[in-house]
Motif scaffolding. Sequence first.
Motif, PDB file in Angstrom:
ATOM      1  N   ARG A 316       0.807  -1.216   0.000  1.00  0.00           N
ATOM      2  CA  ARG A 316       0.000   0.000   0.000  1.00  0.00           C
ATOM      3  C   ARG A 316       0.844   1.271   0.000  1.00  0.00           C
ATOM      4  O   ARG A 316       0.574   2.207  -0.756  1.00  0.00           O
ATOM      5  N   PHE A 317       1.875   1.312   0.847  1.00  0.00           N
ATOM      6  CA  PHE A 317       2.643   2.542   1.028  1.00  0.00           C
ATOM      7  C   PHE A 317       4.041   2.498   0.394  1.00  0.00           C
ATOM      8  O   PHE A 317       4.695   3.539   0.296  1.00  0.00           O
ATOM      9  N   GLY A 318       4.507   1.334   0.009  1.00  0.00           N
ATOM     10  CA  GLY A 318       5.823   1.236  -0.605  1.00  0.00           C
ATOM     11  C   GLY A 318       6.801   0.449   0.243  1.00  0.00           C
ATOM     12  O   GLY A 318       6.606   0.267   1.449  1.00  0.00           O
ATOM     13  N   ARG A 319       7.882  -0.022  -0.405  1.00  0.00           N
ATOM     14  CA  ARG A 319       8.892  -0.831   0.290  1.00  0.00           C
ATOM     15  C   ARG A 319       9.759   0.032   1.210  1.00  0.00           C
ATOM     16  O   ARG A 319      10.062  -0.346   2.334  1.00  0.00           O
ATOM     17  N   LYS A 320      10.162   1.211   0.752  1.00  0.00           N
ATOM     18  CA  LYS A 320      11.099   2.034   1.505  1.00  0.00           C
ATOM     19  C   LYS A 320      10.572   2.455   2.876  1.00  0.00           C
ATOM     20  O   LYS A 320      11.305   2.332   3.873  1.00  0.00           O
ATOM     21  N   PRO A 321       9.336   2.946   2.992  1.00  0.00           N
ATOM     22  CA  PRO A 321       8.866   3.349   4.320  1.00  0.00           C
ATOM     23  C   PRO A 321       8.878   2.212   5.326  1.00  0.00           C
ATOM     24  O   PRO A 321       9.196   2.414   6.509  1.00  0.00           O
ATOM     25  N   VAL A 322       8.544   1.009   4.876  1.00  0.00           N
ATOM     26  CA  VAL A 322       8.515  -0.140   5.787  1.00  0.00           C
ATOM     27  C   VAL A 322       9.937  -0.504   6.207  1.00  0.00           C
ATOM     28  O   VAL A 322      10.199  -0.798   7.384  1.00  0.00           O
ATOM     29  N   PHE A 323      10.873  -0.504   5.266  1.00  0.00           N
ATOM     30  CA  PHE A 323      12.276  -0.764   5.617  1.00  0.00           C
ATOM     31  C   PHE A 323      12.781   0.236   6.656  1.00  0.00           C
ATOM     32  O   PHE A 323      13.505  -0.120   7.589  1.00  0.00           O
ATOM     33  N   LEU A 324      12.401   1.501   6.498  1.00  0.00           N
ATOM     34  CA  LEU A 324      12.882   2.538   7.407  1.00  0.00           C
ATOM     35  C   LEU A 324      12.290   2.399   8.805  1.00  0.00           C
ATOM     36  O   LEU A 324      12.914   2.817   9.787  1.00  0.00           O
ATOM     37  N   VAL A 325      11.105   1.808   8.921  1.00  0.00           N
ATOM     38  CA  VAL A 325      10.541   1.524  10.244  1.00  0.00           C
ATOM     39  C   VAL A 325      11.445   0.554  11.002  1.00  0.00           C
ATOM     40  O   VAL A 325      11.745   0.751  12.186  1.00  0.00           O
ATOM     41  N   MET A 430      17.526   4.838   1.907  1.00  0.00           N
ATOM     42  CA  MET A 430      17.122   6.176   1.471  1.00  0.00           C
ATOM     43  C   MET A 430      17.646   6.501   0.077  1.00  0.00           C
ATOM     44  O   MET A 430      17.029   7.286  -0.664  1.00  0.00           O
ATOM     45  N   LEU A 431      18.776   5.879  -0.310  1.00  0.00           N
ATOM     46  CA  LEU A 431      19.360   6.108  -1.625  1.00  0.00           C
ATOM     47  C   LEU A 431      18.858   5.121  -2.682  1.00  0.00           C
ATOM     48  O   LEU A 431      19.287   5.185  -3.842  1.00  0.00           O
ATOM     49  N   THR A 432      17.982   4.203  -2.281  1.00  0.00           N
ATOM     50  CA  THR A 432      17.452   3.185  -3.182  1.00  0.00           C
ATOM     51  C   THR A 432      16.063   3.595  -3.675  1.00  0.00           C
ATOM     52  O   THR A 432      15.247   4.069  -2.888  1.00  0.00           O
ATOM     53  N   PRO A 433      15.766   3.440  -4.956  1.00  0.00           N
ATOM     54  CA  PRO A 433      14.450   3.861  -5.465  1.00  0.00           C
ATOM     55  C   PRO A 433      13.326   2.976  -4.944  1.00  0.00           C
ATOM     56  O   PRO A 433      13.543   1.819  -4.573  1.00  0.00           O
ATOM     57  N   GLU A 434      12.135   3.538  -4.925  1.00  0.00           N
ATOM     58  CA  GLU A 434      10.945   2.760  -4.589  1.00  0.00           C
ATOM     59  C   GLU A 434      10.617   1.831  -5.757  1.00  0.00           C
ATOM     60  O   GLU A 434      10.711   2.229  -6.921  1.00  0.00           O
ATOM     61  N   THR A 435      10.251   0.573  -5.453  1.00  0.00           N
ATOM     62  CA  THR A 435       9.983  -0.405  -6.519  1.00  0.00           C
ATOM     63  C   THR A 435       8.576  -0.980  -6.467  1.00  0.00           C
ATOM     64  O   THR A 435       8.250  -1.863  -7.263  1.00  0.00           O
ATOM     65  N   LYS A 436       7.763  -0.559  -5.536  1.00  0.00           N
ATOM     66  CA  LYS A 436       6.395  -1.100  -5.426  1.00  0.00           C
ATOM     67  C   LYS A 436       5.671  -0.988  -6.763  1.00  0.00           C
ATOM     68  O   LYS A 436       5.638   0.075  -7.381  1.00  0.00           O
ATOM     69  N   GLY A 437       5.120  -2.101  -7.218  1.00  0.00           N
ATOM     70  CA  GLY A 437       4.387  -2.112  -8.475  1.00  0.00           C
ATOM     71  C   GLY A 437       5.249  -2.222  -9.716  1.00  0.00           C
ATOM     72  O   GLY A 437       4.728  -2.268 -10.824  1.00  0.00           O
TER      73      GLY A 437
END
Length: 441
Positions: A316-325, A430-437
């Motif tokens: 729903r929100f993307g891979r990066k936000p979850v990794f950062l949690v 933070m330097l990696t692009p979002e890949t969701k979808g």
Amino acid sequence: MAAPISAPETGRAQAEGRPGRFRVLLGAGIGNTLEWYDWSVYAIFAPFFAKQFFVSGNATSALLSTLAVFAVGFLMRPLGGFVFGWLADRRGRRFSLTTSMMTMAAGSLVIGLAPTHGTLGTGAALILLLARLLQGLAHGGEIAASYTYVAEIAPPSRRGLWATSMYVSVTAGIVLASLVGAAGSSLFGEQALRNWAWRLPFLLGGLLGLAGLYLRRTLRETDVYTESAGETAETEPGSRGLRHLVRELARNKVSLARILGMTAGVTVVYYVWAVGISGFAITTKGVPATAGLWATVAANLFFMVTLPLWGKLSDRFGRKPVFLVYGAAFLVLSFPLMAALNGSALRLGLLMALALFFLGAFVGIMPAYFAELFPTHVRASGVGVPYSIMVALFGGTAPYVLTWLHVHGLEWLFSCYLVVLVAVGIVTTMLTPETKGRPLT
């Protein structure tokens, strides 16, 4: 909301004589469970069989020697990631999954049947080492093939959720190993486990390999691999194919570097709090063995239940936000978690549950995020090689480093070490692009 798998899609699979996606996912997961059982049972039972292979003045010294063998086994994982990743990219995901499963089971059987120091002297430790090297080779291949397989078989809109099935099955293997340990301690007693009953979980792992062979052989190949990498799959194994793989990995060097940076910290967290902490607490903190093993079971069951939450959030929100949690949590919790550990099995279970909950934010969706960084023809190798390198350098050594620092009164230094590695992972994310979808091409 993610779209459900369509009826026409399921119908096509049935019409073609292929199992549906859920059945395929179940088959892959059960095989993964059996392989992780074989891998994890060593760390869980190390406190019991350490003195059977290494004669020394005290239990901690023998445990350190046994954990050193545990760490050395990880040195084979990068080679396994390369070899089995190459096989998965050239001969198919299913072939690699089946071969790695049987290699792991063979190593487990060797350990279960190995002579002790009293029978063979130092040769017993050598057999133990060779068996772990064999298992390390297989385990590096399992990561390369299974992460890729589940990412390719999943519906794009649910790839994060489906990815969590990998660590649900991984944790099921650890839980199974812990259950066997807890049941063995309850039925036979700690002394019997130290004398002879430690062999039983390894022998069971070898036998379960036969079930794993059947499950893996019935898996279908992924459509993404068949359609996008058919020509590569037909390449004859040899130097030409290997050179091509090395060139393709070099072209994806940025993605390789991203996995290296993101993985260093999480692999230490995982191999301490999901695998090695019970043995550490039993040996150095005085946690009763039976209660400690049951606490490990309870914490890992909680981990399994909470993993899909992170997959849904990532879809729903993307891979990066979850990794950062995950990263933020362990910047805050690394010192308190280790400082709070004492001789209480209840506290051990609660601390494990807290650590594993936030760990799930990373490992749950890791197969999806990592697979989305690579093209199909090099995906298995691209995921397996850098991940296995980081696990070998940091994960496999983590239980040994923690125990050694504790012996020298420097346990706090381990938390410093972990915080630095977690910080590296945060910066890399933070330097990696979002890949969701992102479509798998």
